[in-house]
Design an enzyme around this catalytic site. Structure first.
Site, PDB file in Angstrom:
ATOM      1  N   LYS A   1      12.628  11.450   5.475  1.00  0.00           N
ATOM      2  CA  LYS A   1      11.244  11.819   5.771  1.00  0.00           C
ATOM      3  C   LYS A   1      10.336  10.603   5.816  1.00  0.00           C
ATOM      4  CE  LYS A   1       9.116  14.772   2.925  1.00  0.00           C
ATOM      5  NZ  LYS A   1       7.733  14.658   2.429  1.00  0.00           N
ATOM      6  N   SER A   2      10.499   9.692   4.856  1.00  0.00           N
ATOM      7  CA  SER A   2       9.644   8.504   4.821  1.00  0.00           C
ATOM      8  C   SER A   2       9.813   7.661   6.077  1.00  0.00           C
ATOM      9  CB  SER A   2       9.969   7.657   3.587  1.00  0.00           C
ATOM     10  OG  SER A   2       9.648   8.345   2.405  1.00  0.00           O
TER      11      SER A   2
ATOM     12  N   ARG B   1       7.097   6.919   9.482  1.00  0.00           N
ATOM     13  CA  ARG B   1       6.774   5.556   9.901  1.00  0.00           C
ATOM     14  C   ARG B   1       7.271   5.271  11.306  1.00  0.00           C
ATOM     15  NH1 ARG B   1       6.959   6.131   4.568  1.00  0.00           N
ATOM     16  NH2 ARG B   1       5.826   4.683   3.190  1.00  0.00           N
TER      17      ARG B   1
ATOM     18  N   GLY C   1       1.305  14.782   2.220  1.00  0.00           N
ATOM     19  CA  GLY C   1       0.526  13.694   1.649  1.00  0.00           C
ATOM     20  C   GLY C   1       0.834  12.361   2.293  1.00  0.00           C
TER      21      GLY C   1
ATOM     22  N   SER D   1       2.640   2.390  -5.781  1.00  0.00           N
ATOM     23  CA  SER D   1       2.519   3.464  -4.792  1.00  0.00           C
ATOM     24  C   SER D   1       2.866   2.929  -3.419  1.00  0.00           C
ATOM     25  CB  SER D   1       1.101   4.047  -4.779  1.00  0.00           C
ATOM     26  OG  SER D   1       0.955   4.950  -3.689  1.00  0.00           O
TER      27      SER D   1
ATOM     28  N   GLN E   1       2.791   4.664  -0.746  1.00  0.00           N
ATOM     29  CA  GLN E   1       1.870   5.215   0.233  1.00  0.00           C
ATOM     30  C   GLN E   1       0.577   4.393   0.317  1.00  0.00           C
ATOM     31  OE1 GLN E   1       1.292   9.368  -0.593  1.00  0.00           O
ATOM     32  NE2 GLN E   1       3.390   9.908  -0.061  1.00  0.00           N
TER      33      GLN E   1
ATOM     34  N   ASP F   1      10.709  11.178  -6.368  1.00  0.00           N
ATOM     35  CA  ASP F   1      10.787  12.534  -5.825  1.00  0.00           C
ATOM     36  C   ASP F   1      12.002  13.308  -6.316  1.00  0.00           C
ATOM     37  OD1 ASP F   1       8.440  12.428  -4.311  1.00  0.00           O
ATOM     38  OD2 ASP F   1       9.467  11.412  -2.664  1.00  0.00           O
TER      39      ASP F   1
ATOM     40  N   LYS G   1       1.744  15.199  -7.566  1.00  0.00           N
ATOM     41  CA  LYS G   1       2.530  15.436  -6.356  1.00  0.00           C
ATOM     42  C   LYS G   1       2.093  16.773  -5.735  1.00  0.00           C
ATOM     43  CE  LYS G   1       5.313  11.855  -6.028  1.00  0.00           C
ATOM     44  NZ  LYS G   1       5.412  11.071  -4.776  1.00  0.00           N
TER      45      LYS G   1
END
Length: 450
Positions: A27-28, A32, A100, A173, A175, A326, A353
């Site tokens: 997903k990450s 991107r 998020g 972080s 993000q 996660d 979260k």
């Protein structure tokens, strides 16, 4: 984006789990890949992109700002980018659903473009604070108007040219780091992020791959200094997205806990900033090995074989939290079946979260017979030594996909049904979860009518 109706479910394992499976794309990396492809000049092609709702929200946002994002018939995606600085004013609010990651990273993208974007989301996302991202982006010149508490809905008015900054992350972080680096792409001069603890580095790897001038320095401690030169011109790429290690965690832990299981999860990304869960399972005594190790698109990949295992208690190192942040909900389930006590600390990030994952997991595990104690920054879990949990309760997923999947796995090793009140949120990250678990031998229990 309309919320799906609640979908209660319960699962059990009539025998060992066996088989070879692949989990959805990371997903990450998927987020991107879409964003940077949209900011490149030309056409990029992406294979293995996660088709979950979170990533589709990112694709919709990039379309709304002028990029062409098309899913082709073979499942590959084609993205025709508009170039750094070329994004257009969206005609309507950007609906981020439950994502998020989409919200925080796209706030960074918009912050240095001469456009205004309003971000909205579902009830869960609208309850999550965005202040950590707002603060550095405001220092770069973005004008951000948020709802009370720094929450959604919020509006970002970008500044072009934005102001390059040096920003030390107050807490680890990925993000926030990525949002500042993405804002730095269209900012003249050098933008620098200093992180006290290494977080997932997908942004750094992919920015370099697209041609951004980015350097990473280490000062001899855990501190990393990431510098990006702005006014970049990104080149289109061919991207192969590996399987998501956060998704692979669920069949892997299930195979550990169900006696006699033998499961191979193929093509899993094992970036060292993401692989902490598998190291933790090995430390607990899991029969877990890596096969066919290789590198794809700058990311380490391997197949993971997991067999039924007798696990022992575990005490985490808070310094490793970022590498498995996660995966703690499913690790709590593993600890509940281990022999002895597990102590988890340094997990304050889990409270902000999709849900307060410490409180929700503590409540749910206690309801199905696990012995747990909630602390300010974690959990203490007294394991059963391999004995099944009692089950026999309905647990609330709180619109959190990882909570729902964690209790689905707990149900496989419980005497009575563990009913998850809503499995619908799983579509945000792992739309094929139930089908994959069924392939391995798990079954969905028949529930009595409400």
């Amino acid at each position: 984006m309309q919320p799906a109706p609640p979908a209660p479910a319960a699962f059990h394992a009539p025998g060992p789990l066996r088989g070879t499976v692949r989990v959805p794309g990371d997903k990450s990396i998927s987020h991107r890949a879409l964003m940077l492809s949209a900011l490149a000049v030309g056409t990029s092609r992406i294979e293995g992109l996660l088709d979950g709702e979170d990533v589709l929200a990112t694709a919709a946002a990039m379309r709304a700002m002028g990029a062409e994002c098309v899913r082709e018939g073979d499942g590959r995606w084609m993205v025709h980018g508009v170039g750094v600085g070329g994004l257009l004013q969206p005609a309507a609010a950007l609906d981020m659903g439950n994502s998020g990651t989409s919200t925080r990273l796209l706030m960074g993208v918009v912050a240095s473009h001469p456009i205004t974007a309003t971000f909205t989301g579902d009830a869960s996302l609208s309850g999550r604070p965005m202040g950590r991202v707002i603060e550095p982006l405001a220092r770069m010149g973005a004008d951000i108007t948020a709802s009370p508490g720094g929450r959604l809905p919020l509006m970002v008015r970008g500044l072009c040219p934005a102001v390059p900054i040096e920003y030390r992350l107050p807490v680890a972080s990925a993000q926030v780091k990525s949002a500042v680096l993405l804002a730095g792409l269209n900012t003249p001069g050098l933008t620098r992020v200093i992180e006290p603890v290494a977080t997932r580095d997908h942004s750094e790897r992919m920015l370099r791959g697209f041609g951004a001038e980015l350097t990473v320095e280490e000062d001899g401690t855990a501190t990393r200094i990431i510098t990006i030169r702005g006014e970049a011109e990104l080149r289109p790429q061919e991207i192969a997205v590996p399987g998501d290690p956060s998704s692979a965690a669920f069949p892997a832990v299930a195979a550990c806990l169900v006696p006699g299981s033998d499961v191979l999860v193929e093509h899993v990304g094992l970036n060292p900033t993401r692989a902490g869960l598998f190291a933790a399972l090995q430390a607990m005594g899991a029969d877990l090995s890596f096969e066919n190790a290789r590198e794809i698109g700058g990311e380490p990949v391997a197949d993971i074989r997991v067999r039924g295992s007798a696990l022992s208690g575990f005490a985490n190192d808070p310094r490793d939290v970022a590498s498995m942040v996660d995966e703690y909900p499913i690790l709590f389930v593993a600890a509940a079946l281990a022999r002895g006590r597990s102590v988890f600390t340094g997990l304050e990030e889990l409270r902000v979260k999709e849900s307060d994952r410490i409180a929700v997991m503590a409540q749910g595990l206690a309801a199905i017979g696990a012995r747990v104690e909630e602390t300010a920054d974690g959990l203490i879990v007294e394991g059963t030594g391999g004995d099944r949990l009692a089950g026999g309760a309905t647990v609330a997923a709180r619109l959190d996909h990882r909570i729902a999947m964690s209790f689905a796995v707990a149900g496989l090793v419980s005497h009575a049904p563990v009913i998850i009140d809503d499995m619908a949120p799983v579509a945000t990250s792992f739309p094929g979860f139930e089908a994959l678990m069924t392939t391995l031998g798990a079954e969905r229990r028949q529930l009595a009518p409400a």
